[in-house]
Design an enzyme around this catalytic site. Structure first.
Site, PDB file in Angstrom:
ATOM      1  N   THR A   1      58.923  60.462   4.134  1.00  0.00           N
ATOM      2  CA  THR A   1      57.678  60.553   3.367  1.00  0.00           C
ATOM      3  C   THR A   1      57.497  59.281   2.543  1.00  0.00           C
ATOM      4  OG1 THR A   1      57.890  62.950   3.214  1.00  0.00           O
ATOM      5  CG2 THR A   1      56.425  61.886   1.626  1.00  0.00           C
TER       6      THR A   1
ATOM      7  N   GLY B   1      62.566  44.520   0.715  1.00  0.00           N
ATOM      8  CA  GLY B   1      62.770  43.379   1.580  1.00  0.00           C
ATOM      9  C   GLY B   1      63.930  43.532   2.539  1.00  0.00           C
ATOM     10  N   THR B   2      65.003  44.165   2.096  1.00  0.00           N
ATOM     11  CA  THR B   2      66.166  44.321   2.975  1.00  0.00           C
ATOM     12  C   THR B   2      65.817  45.132   4.210  1.00  0.00           C
ATOM     13  OG1 THR B   2      67.798  44.081   1.199  1.00  0.00           O
ATOM     14  CG2 THR B   2      68.484  45.312   3.151  1.00  0.00           C
TER      15      THR B   2
ATOM     16  N   ASN C   1      65.752  32.075  -2.606  1.00  0.00           N
ATOM     17  CA  ASN C   1      65.860  32.881  -3.815  1.00  0.00           C
ATOM     18  C   ASN C   1      66.713  32.240  -4.898  1.00  0.00           C
ATOM     19  OD1 ASN C   1      67.712  33.591  -1.574  1.00  0.00           O
ATOM     20  ND2 ASN C   1      68.768  34.789  -3.131  1.00  0.00           N
TER      21      ASN C   1
ATOM     22  N   CYS D   1      72.032  40.524  -5.752  1.00  0.00           N
ATOM     23  CA  CYS D   1      72.229  41.616  -4.792  1.00  0.00           C
ATOM     24  C   CYS D   1      73.691  41.779  -4.418  1.00  0.00           C
ATOM     25  CB  CYS D   1      71.414  41.356  -3.527  1.00  0.00           C
ATOM     26  SG  CYS D   1      69.691  40.980  -3.865  1.00  0.00           S
TER      27      CYS D   1
ATOM     28  N   GLY E   1      57.831  44.404  -3.036  1.00  0.00           N
ATOM     29  CA  GLY E   1      56.883  44.603  -4.120  1.00  0.00           C
ATOM     30  C   GLY E   1      57.356  44.166  -5.487  1.00  0.00           C
ATOM     31  N   HIS E   2      58.621  44.377  -5.814  1.00  0.00           N
ATOM     32  CA  HIS E   2      59.058  44.094  -7.188  1.00  0.00           C
ATOM     33  C   HIS E   2      59.238  42.610  -7.460  1.00  0.00           C
ATOM     34  CE1 HIS E   2      63.556  43.338  -6.810  1.00  0.00           C
ATOM     35  NE2 HIS E   2      63.252  43.735  -5.591  1.00  0.00           N
TER      36      HIS E   2
ATOM     37  N   GLN F   1      60.734  36.021  -1.698  1.00  0.00           N
ATOM     38  CA  GLN F   1      60.583  35.262  -2.938  1.00  0.00           C
ATOM     39  C   GLN F   1      59.270  34.493  -2.994  1.00  0.00           C
ATOM     40  OE1 GLN F   1      62.266  35.467  -5.608  1.00  0.00           O
ATOM     41  NE2 GLN F   1      64.073  36.574  -4.892  1.00  0.00           N
TER      42      GLN F   1
END
Length: 379
Positions: free
Chosen positions: A234, A75-76, A146, A322, A195-196, A174
């Site tokens: 990659t 996200g960052t 969040n 964070c 994703g997490h 979120q």
């Protein structure tokens, strides 16, 4: 759950959701594909097929075309890419409760904060006044907070942006996987997801763009021109495959009307017990994500609460996760006018895998903690 220190209950989903089994299976399969997606031989083509299939699934879920889904490290990176690109040559207006990824990127460009009210909701009247000032603008407003779970009125924000020719970037990190997120419905120019936060692996995310070619992204790392020159390096193929699988599972859960209703019921049960213990439920009168609550226990520092709950076997947090392990005053709660109470707030966020028994055990532990912690721990 079981960790290195023994059994524990994990109630910190907004920091990171537990990995969904569908994601682990997809990651394992993708990890066995040895080719580089940029290679033209058959192994490279096989890797490319896995990546593009995942991209198409992610893009379709969020209402964009595959070419407008830029895979990132999370996200960052997605937020910073958007702010840097969409904000070029524009005034940047950002919500006072934005995540630091957006706040700091906006501040680096001289951005101006849009105040929020006591419930944590963006002040639309102030936004309208700011947009009426000279110069084109980029507006950055998160879909769901969040720390408090507050859901912002993005449709109204988008309407104001359209009326004043402003661009709109939405941090949906979120919200994604916890409520419907569709760029066409939101009216946003770009959306960031991670994703997490919905049960995928850590270290992957996406920047979703509305329309084709409306803005040129400047990659943080130029690399070899991957992602159509918008994000070098990659791609993390297993993580991308896992993210797509987790999103599919989260979307399936959301399609079940009982899923969010159950989470909301458990959250409300926590709120009720916390109030009985003298706590204040932040943003209780605003629309919130079903699984998130922020609790202020007056005169007990958040750090003291976290230690007590951790010793009792519960993983919760104080605001965003964070800040390099620090427990600091929440800028979100300060912007809501809570001031010193911001140092007494903890966040409980229920994961997709939570059980009624776990929540029941937490409520008992919270009540015990509130009764035992001395008031001398006051701010």
């Amino acid at each position: 759950m079981n960790g290195a220190g023994g059994d524990f209950f994990y109630l910190d989903a907004n920091a990171s959701e537990p990995l969904r089994p569908e994601a682990l299976d997809a990651m394992t399969a993708a990890a066995m594909v040895c080719g580089n997606p940029a290679s033209v031989h058959r192994s490279g083509r096989a890797a490319r097929a896995v990546m593009e299939s995942a991209r198409e699934e992610i893009a379709a879920t969020f209402g964009v075309t595959a070419e407008n889904c830029v895979m990132t490290s999370g996200g960052t990176e997605a937020n910073v890419l958007a702010v840097d690109a969409l904000g070029r040559g524009r005034r940047i207006l950002y919500g006072a409760s934005e995540h630091d990824a957006v706040r700091m990127a906006a501040q680096a460009h001289g951005g101006q904060a849009i105040p929020i009210d006591a419930q944590g909701v963006i002040r639309l009247d102030t936004l309208a006044a700011l947009l009426a000032q000279p110069g084109e603008a980029l507006v950055c407003v998160m879909l769901a907070n969040n720390e408090t779970g507050v859901i912002q009125p993005i449709a109204e924000v988008a309407r104001l942006c359209r009326a004043h020719g402003a661009r709109l970037h939405v941090d949906a990190v979120q919200a994604a996987g916890r409520m419907a997120v569709d760029l066409r419905v939101l009216g946003a120019d770009s959306v960031a997801v991670s994703g997490h936060k919905f049960g995928g692996p850590k270290g992957t995310g996406a920047l979703l763009l509305a329309g084709a070619g409306f803005v040129a992204l400047s990659p943080m790392l130029a690399g070899g021109g991957q992602e159509q020159g918008r994000r070098g390096g990659t791609p993390a193929l297993p993580a991308i495959a896992g993210m797509a699988a987790a999103l599919s599972a989260a979307t399936r859960d959301l399609a079940d009307p009982t899923y969010r209703a159950r989470l909301a019921r458990l959250r409300d049960d926590i709120d009720r017990v916390a109030r009985d213990c003298g706590a204040v439920v932040c943003s209780a009168d605003a629309p919130r994500l079903a699984h998130t609550t922020c609790l202020v226990l007056p005169h007990r520092r958040a750090q003291t609460q976290l230690i007590a709950l951790d010793m009792a076997g519960f993983c919760v947090s104080a605001g965003a996760a964070c800040s390099s392990g620090k427990v600091a005053r929440s800028h979100v709660l300060v912007a809501m006018g809570l001031l010193d109470q911001a140092e007494c707030a903890i966040r409980v966020s229920l994961p997709w895998s939570v059980t009624d028994a776990q929540v029941g055990a937490f409520m008992a532990a919270y009540a015990d903690m509130a009764a035992r912690l001395p008031l001398r721990a006051a701010v």
